[in-house]
Design a protein around this motif. Structure first.
Motif, PDB file in Angstrom:
ATOM      1  N   GLY A 143       0.788  -1.224   0.000  1.00  0.00           N
ATOM      2  CA  GLY A 143       0.000   0.000   0.000  1.00  0.00           C
ATOM      3  C   GLY A 143       0.820   1.275   0.000  1.00  0.00           C
ATOM      4  O   GLY A 143       0.280   2.368   0.232  1.00  0.00           O
ATOM      5  N   GLU A 147      -3.872   3.586  -3.973  1.00  0.00           N
ATOM      6  CA  GLU A 147      -4.584   3.071  -5.144  1.00  0.00           C
ATOM      7  C   GLU A 147      -3.825   3.448  -6.417  1.00  0.00           C
ATOM      8  O   GLU A 147      -3.423   4.594  -6.607  1.00  0.00           O
ATOM      9  CB  GLU A 147      -6.000   3.647  -5.200  1.00  0.00           C
ATOM     10  CG  GLU A 147      -6.810   3.097  -6.354  1.00  0.00           C
ATOM     11  CD  GLU A 147      -8.206   3.689  -6.424  1.00  0.00           C
ATOM     12  OE1 GLU A 147      -9.168   2.903  -6.523  1.00  0.00           O
ATOM     13  OE2 GLU A 147      -8.331   4.937  -6.383  1.00  0.00           O
ATOM     14  N   ARG A 149      -3.313   4.626 -10.008  1.00  0.00           N
ATOM     15  CA  ARG A 149      -4.104   5.486 -10.884  1.00  0.00           C
ATOM     16  C   ARG A 149      -3.643   5.454 -12.336  1.00  0.00           C
ATOM     17  O   ARG A 149      -4.440   5.658 -13.256  1.00  0.00           O
ATOM     18  CB  ARG A 149      -4.048   6.925 -10.368  1.00  0.00           C
ATOM     19  CG  ARG A 149      -4.740   7.104  -9.023  1.00  0.00           C
ATOM     20  CD  ARG A 149      -4.707   8.544  -8.581  1.00  0.00           C
ATOM     21  NE  ARG A 149      -5.597   8.786  -7.442  1.00  0.00           N
ATOM     22  CZ  ARG A 149      -5.773   9.973  -6.890  1.00  0.00           C
ATOM     23  NH1 ARG A 149      -5.108  11.038  -7.352  1.00  0.00           N
ATOM     24  NH2 ARG A 149      -6.607  10.108  -5.871  1.00  0.00           N
ATOM     25  N   ASN A 230     -10.432  -0.273 -11.385  1.00  0.00           N
ATOM     26  CA  ASN A 230     -10.609   0.776 -10.383  1.00  0.00           C
ATOM     27  C   ASN A 230     -10.710   2.165 -11.002  1.00  0.00           C
ATOM     28  O   ASN A 230     -10.740   3.164 -10.279  1.00  0.00           O
ATOM     29  CB  ASN A 230      -9.457   0.743  -9.378  1.00  0.00           C
ATOM     30  CG  ASN A 230      -8.122   1.162  -9.995  1.00  0.00           C
ATOM     31  OD1 ASN A 230      -7.989   1.191 -11.221  1.00  0.00           O
ATOM     32  ND2 ASN A 230      -7.150   1.478  -9.166  1.00  0.00           N
ATOM     33  N   GLY A 253       0.354   6.409  -8.079  1.00  0.00           N
ATOM     34  CA  GLY A 253      -0.750   6.067  -7.191  1.00  0.00           C
ATOM     35  C   GLY A 253      -1.181   7.258  -6.359  1.00  0.00           C
ATOM     36  O   GLY A 253      -0.629   8.357  -6.472  1.00  0.00           O
ATOM     37  N   ASP A 254      -2.131   7.045  -5.490  1.00  0.00           N
ATOM     38  CA  ASP A 254      -2.672   8.112  -4.644  1.00  0.00           C
ATOM     39  C   ASP A 254      -1.633   8.622  -3.648  1.00  0.00           C
ATOM     40  O   ASP A 254      -1.718   9.770  -3.193  1.00  0.00           O
ATOM     41  CB  ASP A 254      -3.901   7.580  -3.906  1.00  0.00           C
ATOM     42  CG  ASP A 254      -4.642   8.674  -3.156  1.00  0.00           C
ATOM     43  OD1 ASP A 254      -4.786   9.786  -3.700  1.00  0.00           O
ATOM     44  OD2 ASP A 254      -5.081   8.414  -2.017  1.00  0.00           O
ATOM     45  N   SER A 273      -1.663  11.617   1.152  1.00  0.00           N
ATOM     46  CA  SER A 273      -2.213  11.151  -0.119  1.00  0.00           C
ATOM     47  C   SER A 273      -2.749  12.325  -0.932  1.00  0.00           C
ATOM     48  O   SER A 273      -3.173  13.349  -0.375  1.00  0.00           O
ATOM     49  CB  SER A 273      -3.328  10.138   0.119  1.00  0.00           C
ATOM     50  OG  SER A 273      -4.475  10.769   0.658  1.00  0.00           O
TER      51      SER A 273
END
Length: 388
Positions: A143, A147, A149, A230, A253-254, A273
């Motif tokens: 993680g 998420e 992207r 996603n 990612g975020d 984030s």
């Protein structure tokens, strides 16, 4: 220590390399039991280069000889599924060279047969042993990027001249290889693309250039846009006709961004984030703060030897596979979808109609300049160290 006897099916460049590694004793718990090849010149090479090893003309004869417990399939692409199925039916463990096959419907048969057996089934995805990609996969799984992207992979350092394609009549033909840069040079990147981020695309639009820079039948350049479940997006760009080439994989990612280039992993880690920053930020040109880190990469990169060792360890000791055989279909699904999108001049959703892909491929193979079964001049296997 128990020792598994491995037979090599096909002693072209890759098969010969694997046979020599086994014969040299570089794989603990494994020996070279036998080799086979349908080409006279390859069998003559094997008898000279591997003088203590039994040499067979057909895989059927080798499988029935009682000399092997497992096989490495290193034949032309179209033959990978058939050889794998034959070995599984004979009760042998199987390691398949990339790609898993040429079209997914046939590869799915192998996956189903392997799943119903108690045999070890693996893929030669040797780039999965590269610690830089292992690190990226671990970071995403933990993680650290949040998420996913966006992904971008520019892999254009596969330069191949016309002389390369002219060196064998099967190269870059629909009947001989079943594709070009996607099926020959890029299977490792297509595998890593989905393996590192942990998800497959659900939709794509691709543009393949068939013989656009070289006098060949198949694709020598590709630009593809994909969408993930996603809502993330990705771009994949490759060619064999560009110099100087680039190999740059970027994942955003975020919580930050990673770039892998020149065997270096650089991480732009956001202090918070992007989504959290955006919720609280009131400045029109405000941006999230970040720290740029050169992430240390630890561990060896055993490549092909590492995968064969893992294969032997899985047979002898139940060690988990680095590249389970049933995962070989994932990268092939992506490359098949890229072909199909170009042929149909339209979007393709994954999963797609595999029978439609096979029909389109067979139409092109039927008019291919390469005719399977015709005599093919073959040189002795070359030393592949240091090559892609």
């Amino acid at each position: 220590m128990s020792s598994v006897r491995i037979g090599v099916i096909g002693v072209g460049n890759m098969g010969a390399s694997h046979a020599k590694e086994l014969l040299a004793g570089h794989i603990q718990g494994a020996t070279l039991g036998a080799v086979c090849d349908g080409m006279t010149s390859k069998r003559e090479w094997a008898r000279e280069a591997l003088p203590t090893v039994p040499v067979f003309e057909t895989s059927e004869a080798m499988l029935q000889s009682g000399l092997v417990d497992a096989v490495i399939v290193a034949t032309p692409h179209y033959d990978h599924p058939e050889q794998a199925l034959r070995a599984l039916e004979a009760g042998k463990h199987v390691l398949v060279e990339k790609p898993a096959g040429v079209f997914t419907a046939k590869v799915r048969e192998v996956n189903e047969a392997a799943a119903q057996s108690n045999l070890v089934f693996s893929m030669m995805y040797n780039q999965r042993t590269n610690p830089v990609y292992l690190k990226l996969r671990d970071m995403i799984a933990a993680g650290e990027l949040g998420e996913i992207r966006r992904t971008n992979w520019i892999i254009t350092d596969w330069y191949r001249s016309q002389a390369y394609y002219d060196s064998a009549s099967w190269r870059a033909t629909w009947a001989g290889e079943g594709g070009g840069v996607l099926i020959n040079q890029c299977p490792h990147q297509l595998d890593l693309w989905q393996w590192t981020i942990g998800m497959m695309p659900v939709r794509m639009r691709a543009f393949c250039g068939f013989g656009s820079r070289r006098n060949i039948e198949t694709e020598d350049q590709v630009t593809a846009y994909v969408e993930y479940p996603n809502g993330g997006t990705g771009v994949f760009i490759t060619t064999t006709g560009e110099a100087a080439g680039t190999n740059r994989f970027e994942v955003s990612g975020d919580k930050g961004k990673v770039v892998i280039e020149n065997d270096t992993l650089t991480f732009w880690r956001l202090e918070e984030s992007e989504s959290a920053f955006n919720l609280r930020n009131a400045e029109p040109f405000g941006q999230p703060a970040y720290t740029k880190l050169e992430v240390p990469i630890e561990g060896k990169n055993p490549q092909h030897v590492g995968i064969i060792q893992n294969f032997a360890d899985a047979i002898n000791h139940g060690t988990p596979l680095v590249a389970p055989g049933d995962e070989g279909i994932n990268g092939l699904l992506i490359s098949n979808a890229m072909h199909l999108s170009t042929w149909l001049n339209d979007w393709v959703e994954l999963p797609f109609d595999e029978s439609q892909y096979e029909a389109e491929l067979r139409k092109r193979a039927a008019s291919s300049s390469f005719k399977p079964g015709e005599p093919e001049q073959a040189s002795a296997p070359v030393d592949l160290k240091g090559t892609h």
